[in-house]
Motif scaffolding. Structure first.
Motif, PDB file in Angstrom:
ATOM      1  N   ILE A  85       0.805  -1.182  -0.124  1.00  0.00           N
ATOM      2  CA  ILE A  85      -0.126  -0.121   0.056  1.00  0.00           C
ATOM      3  C   ILE A  85       0.819   1.376  -0.071  1.00  0.00           C
ATOM      4  CG2 ILE A  85      -1.405   1.583   1.435  1.00  0.00           C
ATOM      5  CD1 ILE A  85      -3.011  -1.360   2.071  1.00  0.00           C
ATOM      6  N   GLY A  86       1.936   1.380   0.753  1.00  0.00           N
ATOM      7  CA  GLY A  86       2.729   2.342   0.888  1.00  0.00           C
ATOM      8  C   GLY A  86       3.595   2.602  -0.567  1.00  0.00           C
ATOM      9  N   ASP A  87       3.863   1.349  -1.160  1.00  0.00           N
ATOM     10  CA  ASP A  87       4.489   1.414  -2.567  1.00  0.00           C
ATOM     11  C   ASP A  87       3.639   2.190  -3.552  1.00  0.00           C
ATOM     12  OD1 ASP A  87       6.528   0.031  -1.550  1.00  0.00           O
ATOM     13  OD2 ASP A  87       6.231  -1.857  -2.492  1.00  0.00           O
ATOM     14  N   LEU A  88       2.433   2.368  -3.274  1.00  0.00           N
ATOM     15  CA  LEU A  88       1.478   2.826  -4.312  1.00  0.00           C
ATOM     16  C   LEU A  88       1.926   4.421  -4.541  1.00  0.00           C
ATOM     17  CD1 LEU A  88      -1.838   1.399  -3.197  1.00  0.00           C
ATOM     18  CD2 LEU A  88      -0.655   1.061  -5.356  1.00  0.00           C
ATOM     19  N   PRO A  91       8.988   3.857  -7.692  1.00  0.00           N
ATOM     20  CA  PRO A  91       9.170   4.229  -8.907  1.00  0.00           C
ATOM     21  C   PRO A  91       8.636   3.753  -9.970  1.00  0.00           C
ATOM     22  CG  PRO A  91      11.300   4.132  -7.776  1.00  0.00           C
ATOM     23  CD  PRO A  91      10.226   3.286  -7.036  1.00  0.00           C
ATOM     24  N   ARG A  92       8.311   2.561  -9.624  1.00  0.00           N
ATOM     25  CA  ARG A  92       7.328   1.470 -10.915  1.00  0.00           C
ATOM     26  C   ARG A  92       5.656   2.201 -11.030  1.00  0.00           C
ATOM     27  NH1 ARG A  92       8.881  -4.103  -8.485  1.00  0.00           N
ATOM     28  NH2 ARG A  92       8.828  -2.737  -6.815  1.00  0.00           N
ATOM     29  N   GLY A  93       5.435   2.799 -10.130  1.00  0.00           N
ATOM     30  CA  GLY A  93       4.278   3.577 -10.244  1.00  0.00           C
ATOM     31  C   GLY A  93       3.208   2.887  -9.245  1.00  0.00           C
ATOM     32  N   PRO A  94       2.062   3.533  -9.153  1.00  0.00           N
ATOM     33  CA  PRO A  94       1.453   4.701  -9.774  1.00  0.00           C
ATOM     34  C   PRO A  94       1.875   6.194  -9.071  1.00  0.00           C
ATOM     35  CG  PRO A  94      -0.292   3.993  -8.439  1.00  0.00           C
ATOM     36  CD  PRO A  94       0.982   3.004  -8.302  1.00  0.00           C
ATOM     37  N   LEU A  95       2.653   6.063  -8.059  1.00  0.00           N
ATOM     38  CA  LEU A  95       3.065   7.186  -7.331  1.00  0.00           C
ATOM     39  C   LEU A  95       1.858   8.088  -6.937  1.00  0.00           C
ATOM     40  CD1 LEU A  95       6.286   8.093  -9.339  1.00  0.00           C
ATOM     41  CD2 LEU A  95       6.036   7.051  -7.074  1.00  0.00           C
ATOM     42  N   SER A  96       0.923   7.583  -6.297  1.00  0.00           N
ATOM     43  CA  SER A  96      -0.272   8.182  -6.114  1.00  0.00           C
ATOM     44  C   SER A  96      -0.755   8.015  -4.803  1.00  0.00           C
ATOM     45  CB  SER A  96      -1.557   7.496  -6.756  1.00  0.00           C
ATOM     46  OG  SER A  96      -2.635   7.800  -6.585  1.00  0.00           O
ATOM     47  N   TRP A 150      -2.873 -10.543  -3.165  1.00  0.00           N
ATOM     48  CA  TRP A 150      -2.404 -10.302  -4.626  1.00  0.00           C
ATOM     49  C   TRP A 150      -2.358  -8.986  -4.835  1.00  0.00           C
ATOM     50  CZ3 TRP A 150      -0.047 -14.615  -6.509  1.00  0.00           C
ATOM     51  CH2 TRP A 150      -0.802 -15.993  -5.761  1.00  0.00           C
ATOM     52  N   PRO A 151      -1.286  -7.978  -4.603  1.00  0.00           N
ATOM     53  CA  PRO A 151      -1.582  -6.789  -5.211  1.00  0.00           C
ATOM     54  C   PRO A 151      -1.722  -6.541  -6.465  1.00  0.00           C
ATOM     55  CG  PRO A 151       0.689  -7.259  -3.972  1.00  0.00           C
ATOM     56  CD  PRO A 151      -0.185  -8.609  -4.049  1.00  0.00           C
ATOM     57  N   GLU A 152      -1.227  -7.360  -7.203  1.00  0.00           N
ATOM     58  CA  GLU A 152      -1.499  -7.058  -8.540  1.00  0.00           C
ATOM     59  C   GLU A 152      -2.844  -7.138  -9.060  1.00  0.00           C
ATOM     60  OE1 GLU A 152      -0.023  -9.986  -7.704  1.00  0.00           O
ATOM     61  OE2 GLU A 152       1.973  -9.364  -7.807  1.00  0.00           O
ATOM     62  N   ALA A 153      -3.826  -7.740  -8.328  1.00  0.00           N
ATOM     63  CA  ALA A 153      -5.364  -7.353  -8.433  1.00  0.00           C
ATOM     64  C   ALA A 153      -5.928  -6.168  -7.835  1.00  0.00           C
ATOM     65  CB  ALA A 153      -6.081  -8.769  -7.863  1.00  0.00           C
ATOM     66  N   TRP A 154      -5.533  -5.794  -6.791  1.00  0.00           N
ATOM     67  CA  TRP A 154      -6.110  -4.633  -6.335  1.00  0.00           C
ATOM     68  C   TRP A 154      -5.396  -3.333  -6.785  1.00  0.00           C
ATOM     69  CZ3 TRP A 154      -2.628  -2.462  -3.008  1.00  0.00           C
ATOM     70  CH2 TRP A 154      -1.954  -3.412  -2.072  1.00  0.00           C
ATOM     71  N   ARG A 155      -4.320  -3.347  -6.969  1.00  0.00           N
ATOM     72  CA  ARG A 155      -3.448  -2.260  -7.392  1.00  0.00           C
ATOM     73  C   ARG A 155      -4.116  -2.106  -8.868  1.00  0.00           C
ATOM     74  NH1 ARG A 155       3.153  -2.315  -6.137  1.00  0.00           N
ATOM     75  NH2 ARG A 155       2.656   0.050  -6.885  1.00  0.00           N
ATOM     76  N   ALA A 156      -4.583  -2.886  -9.625  1.00  0.00           N
ATOM     77  CA  ALA A 156      -4.890  -2.662 -10.976  1.00  0.00           C
ATOM     78  C   ALA A 156      -6.460  -1.954 -10.983  1.00  0.00           C
ATOM     79  CB  ALA A 156      -4.998  -3.930 -11.944  1.00  0.00           C
ATOM     80  N   LYS A 157      -7.257  -2.176  -9.776  1.00  0.00           N
ATOM     81  CA  LYS A 157      -8.243  -1.565  -9.682  1.00  0.00           C
ATOM     82  C   LYS A 157      -8.521  -0.215  -9.137  1.00  0.00           C
ATOM     83  CE  LYS A 157     -10.585  -6.031  -8.977  1.00  0.00           C
ATOM     84  NZ  LYS A 157     -11.147  -7.019  -8.108  1.00  0.00           N
TER      85      LYS A 157
END
Length: 99
Positions: free
Chosen positions: A44-47, A51-56, A91-98
């Protein structure tokens, strides 16, 4: 962590996550899901800072609040409910994409 994120006041969700995630290693090391909790909050912090994004900041706050709300809504005394929570959020790939 969940309560701090939901009751953050003027603090950034990112700052709460960065300040608090170490507790899952230091204080809750022997708990079955300490590693999963640590990974979840770091993702969640990586969001906001990876640097790979989304930097939000918005996504950090939005997804952090969703994870926190769901955690507080489950029966934390139920191993099945806790297992299901971390399976769903594992599975962060799933919730990060949404986001």
């Amino acid at each position: 962590m969940a309560e701090a994120v939901l009751n953050r006041g003027a603090r950034r969700t990112y700052d709460i996550v960065m300040d608090g995630a170490g507790q899952f290693i230091d204080e809750y090391f022997d708990c079955a899901h300490s590693g999963a909790a640590y990974r979840l909050w770091m993702e969640i912090g990586d969001l906001a800072d990876d640097p790979r994004g989304p930097l939000s900041e918005r996504m950090t706050d939005e997804i952090g609040r969703k994870a926190a709300s769901e955690w507080l809504a489950i029966d934390q005394s139920s191993p099945l409910a806790v297992d299901a929570y971390f399976a769903r959020w594992g599975w962060p790939e799933a919730w990060r994409a949404k986001g």
